[in-house]
Design a protein around this motif. Structure first.
Motif: not given
Length: 166
Positions: A128, A142, A138-139, A102, A98, A136, A22, A131-132
């Motif tokens: 988005i 989104s 939890s993409i 969202h 994240s 990653p 991350s 979040v990525l």
């Protein structure tokens, strides 16, 4: 007290180690270099700030949807006082960050839907991307939110947003 300062931190899906994939890791190290605060303490107690931001963003989202400040405050307090929320925000850090992205995605769609101000559309790709970069895994949430709101615009025949996004 050696166990308190370790290279791994328990997370919701296992331990977060120094090799956690991350961009958050590099930002934590940068904050560590600037402030001198231990990395473990940043991971552990940084969630307090995230709890406050989460409460604020939930209030903004519910207020945007209902247009009622009392209901937004009540829902925010109920979510904030939930045992699950308190427990989860205590042990997880990237997932909480994240969730904030969202919420920004939901807020930007709702604000655009209500006001038709195009500046809110600028926040959609940024959230988005956030979040990525932060979490990653939890993409998919989104993507689901994005598809759900695009289908709403198709149902409402608001094709102008679809033409500009393509």
């Amino acid at each position: 007290s050696q166990h308190f300062y370790t290279n791994s931190i328990e997370g919701y899906n296992g331990e977060i180690t120094l090799s956690y994939k991350s961009i958050l890791r590099s930002n934590i190290y940068l904050l560590n270099l600037i402030s001198g605060i231990d990395i473990y303490l940043i991971f552990r107690y940084g969630s307090i700030l995230l709890r406050i931001l989460f409460l604020l963003f939930v209030y903004i989202l519910i207020n945007t949807i209902t247009q009622n400040k009392k209901i937004a405050a009540l829902v925010s307090v109920l979510i904030f006082s939930s045992y699950y929320f308190v427990w989860r925000s205590y042990i997880t850090f990237p997932e909480n960050l994240s969730i904030l992205f969202h919420l920004i995605l939901l807020i930007s769609f709702e604000k655009y839907k209500r006001t038709k101000v195009k500046e809110f559309l600028f926040l959609i790709p940024l959230s988005i991307l956030g979040v990525l970069l932060i979490h990653p895994k939890s993409i998919f949430y989104s993507i689901f939110i994005f598809i759900a709101y695009l289908s709403f615009f198709v149902i409402k025949k608001d094709y102008a947003i679809l033409k500009k996004s393509i």
